[in-house]
Design an enzyme around this catalytic site. Structure first.
Site, short mmCIF file in Angstrom:
data_model
loop_
_atom_site.label_atom_id
_atom_site.label_comp_id
_atom_site.label_asym_id
_atom_site.label_seq_id
_atom_site.Cartn_x
_atom_site.Cartn_y
_atom_site.Cartn_z
N TYR A 199 59.93 -6.83 -34.48
CA TYR A 199 60.74 -6.46 -35.66
C TYR A 199 60.98 -4.95 -35.70
O TYR A 199 62.12 -4.49 -35.85
CB TYR A 199 60.01 -6.93 -36.92
CG TYR A 199 60.61 -6.43 -38.22
CD1 TYR A 199 61.83 -6.91 -38.68
CD2 TYR A 199 59.95 -5.47 -38.99
CE1 TYR A 199 62.38 -6.46 -39.86
CE2 TYR A 199 60.50 -5.01 -40.18
CZ TYR A 199 61.71 -5.51 -40.61
OH TYR A 199 62.24 -5.05 -41.79
P1 NAD Z 1 65.64 -11.09 -47.52
O1 NAD Z 1 65.34 -12.09 -46.44
O2 NAD Z 1 65.38 -11.49 -48.93
O3 NAD Z 1 67.14 -10.60 -47.40
C1 NAD Z 1 67.90 -10.66 -46.21
C2 NAD Z 1 69.24 -11.32 -46.57
O4 NAD Z 1 70.07 -11.29 -45.41
C3 NAD Z 1 69.09 -12.78 -46.97
O5 NAD Z 1 69.82 -13.02 -48.16
C4 NAD Z 1 69.67 -13.56 -45.80
O6 NAD Z 1 70.25 -14.78 -46.19
C5 NAD Z 1 70.69 -12.57 -45.26
N1 NAD Z 1 70.97 -12.73 -43.84
C6 NAD Z 1 70.08 -12.77 -42.83
N2 NAD Z 1 70.71 -12.91 -41.65
C7 NAD Z 1 72.04 -12.94 -41.93
C8 NAD Z 1 73.21 -13.06 -41.13
N3 NAD Z 1 73.15 -13.19 -39.80
N4 NAD Z 1 74.42 -13.04 -41.73
C9 NAD Z 1 74.50 -12.91 -43.08
N5 NAD Z 1 73.42 -12.81 -43.89
C10 NAD Z 1 72.22 -12.82 -43.32
O7 NAD Z 1 64.80 -9.78 -47.13
P2 NAD Z 1 64.55 -8.43 -47.95
O8 NAD Z 1 63.09 -8.27 -48.07
O9 NAD Z 1 65.40 -8.36 -49.15
O10 NAD Z 1 65.04 -7.36 -46.88
C11 NAD Z 1 66.29 -6.67 -47.01
C12 NAD Z 1 66.37 -5.61 -45.93
O11 NAD Z 1 65.31 -4.64 -46.10
C13 NAD Z 1 66.20 -6.14 -44.51
O12 NAD Z 1 67.06 -5.42 -43.65
C14 NAD Z 1 64.75 -5.83 -44.18
O13 NAD Z 1 64.55 -5.72 -42.78
C15 NAD Z 1 64.57 -4.51 -44.90
N6 NAD Z 1 63.17 -4.21 -45.20
C16 NAD Z 1 62.50 -4.95 -46.14
C17 NAD Z 1 61.18 -4.62 -46.45
C18 NAD Z 1 60.39 -5.36 -47.50
O14 NAD Z 1 59.24 -4.98 -47.77
N7 NAD Z 1 60.93 -6.38 -48.15
C19 NAD Z 1 60.54 -3.58 -45.77
C20 NAD Z 1 61.24 -2.88 -44.80
C21 NAD Z 1 62.56 -3.18 -44.55
#
Ligand code: NAD
Length: 309
Positions: free
Chosen positions: A144
């Site tokens: 990741y």
């Molecule tokens: P999440 O899984 O709730 O959100 C990701 C969204 O992207 C989902 O709604 C999913 O349906 C959509 N998605 C995934 N693949 C897709 C595709 N191919 N086409 C269209 N939509 C797609 O996750 P989150 O925790 O809200 O994370 C949001 C962002 O923040 C991500 O990029 C994640 O890597 C980053 N991030 C999150 C955290 C955390 O602690 N939650 C930490 C570091 C980075």
């Protein structure tokens, strides 16, 4: 100008959409609903306050949504660190390939700005803690983290090659209402099934920084409003940490349970690609004028309450 939010039906994305709508921005959301839910956007969808397109970035049929937009907030990804060791190809596609497709669509449509949600995992087992943005060598220990670092590199190259601007945010653990993965979600799910025993991955001493989601969104908006370089990279997190065992104690307490037996799977890492200690320096963002409004323990407590609700 309109903005586009990829992954806007997800956990962090839907909170970002809330904030952008509150600022009066014209918001278009693209989401495959792979892990997100239209329910997260229902307040806006029912009042026609946003445009929503259910589409997968790995397929065609969404690129026209970028026409005339001024900025893409690119959050869509597979954010599950553990899953990366099980299905690396999926994360390469969902993260690297999808990001490249967004960049290409932006280039074709003439969209000049991208905001990207990266992660503390790009630092790997950092030897400097709190870890600043200019720490090196960047040596991710998870698939990741590697895919997110690759995305950062692609974004930087597109900015310098094609005149775009970027804001790259390396998040600590972001938690709160609508969260659908992570340690708190895992503990609540397990304890709801069996309120007497809780399996804890690792030795429970993994210590990390946590930040409540609305503070995270506030930090992103602040940095995007106040930093104007070609590629603006910022850590976002709180200024302290909490260990996994203490999080378990808080979840047990908030769920009103007692006498729960903890079963540790052992080892300093909870899973392949996990890091035992993570805390980001947020000095760069503080110098710009933004300060985390709360610490890790307070963020965890708020998130547990919101998720139980
Ligand atoms: P999440 O899984 O709730 O959100 C990701 C969204 O992207 C989902 O709604 C999913 O349906 C959509 N998605 C995934 N693949 C897709 C595709 N191919 N086409 C269209 N939509 C797609 O996750 P989150 O925790 O809200 O994370 C949001 C962002 O923040 C991500 O990029 C994640 O890597 C980053 N991030 C999150 C955290 C955390 O602690 N939650 C930490 C570091 C980075």
């Amino acid at each position: 100008m309109a903005c586009v939010v990829t992954g806007g039906a997800g956990f962090i994305g839907s909170h970002l959409v809330d904030a952008l709508v509150a600022r009066g921005e014209a918001v278009r959301v693209i989401d495959s609903l792979r892990s997100g839910s239209e329910q997260n956007l229902s307040a806006h969808l029912s009042r026609d306050r946003i445009l929503f397109r259910k589409a997968d970035l790995l397929e065609d049929g969404w690129q026209d949504f970028l026409s005339g937009a001024g900025r893409v907030w690119h959050l869509a990804a597979d954010p599950d660190v553990r899953q990366g060791a099980l299905t690396p190809e999926s994360q390469v596609r969902q993260n690297i390939l999808a990001t490249w497709r967004v960049l290409e669509a932006m280039r074709a449509a003439g969209v000049p700005e991208i905001v990207f949600t990266s992660t503390s995992t790009v630092y790997g087992d950092a030897k400097v803690i709190p870890t600043p943005e200019d720490y090196s060598p960047l040596e991710p220990v998870s698939v990741y983290g590697a895919t997110k670092l690759s995305c950062e590199a692609l974004i930087s190259a597109y900015c310098h090659s094609f005149g775009m601007k970027a804001w790259i945010f390396r998040f600590a653990n972001i938690i709160g209402k609508r969260s659908n993965h992570g340690v708190i979600w895992d503990f609540i799910r397990k304890l709801s099934g069996n309120p007497h025993r809780l399996e804890i991955l690792g030795d429970g001493r993994q210590s990390k920084s946590y930040l409540e989601v609305s503070a995270c969104v506030d930090a992103m908006l602040y940095a995007a409003d106040h930093a104007s370089g070609r590629v603006n990279t910022f850590n976002i997190g709180s200024e302290d940490w909490i260990d996994v065992r203490s999080i378990a104690d808080l979840v047990v307490e908030e769920m009103g349970l007692s006498g729960v037996e903890y079963i540790f799977t052992g080892g300093e890492r909870g899973w392949i690609g996990d890091v035992p200690r993570m805390q980001l320096s947020v000095q760069k963002l503080k110098s710009l004028g933004w300060k985390p409004p709360l610490g890790s323990r307070e963020s965890v407590r708020m998130a547990i309450a919101a998720m139980l609700e």
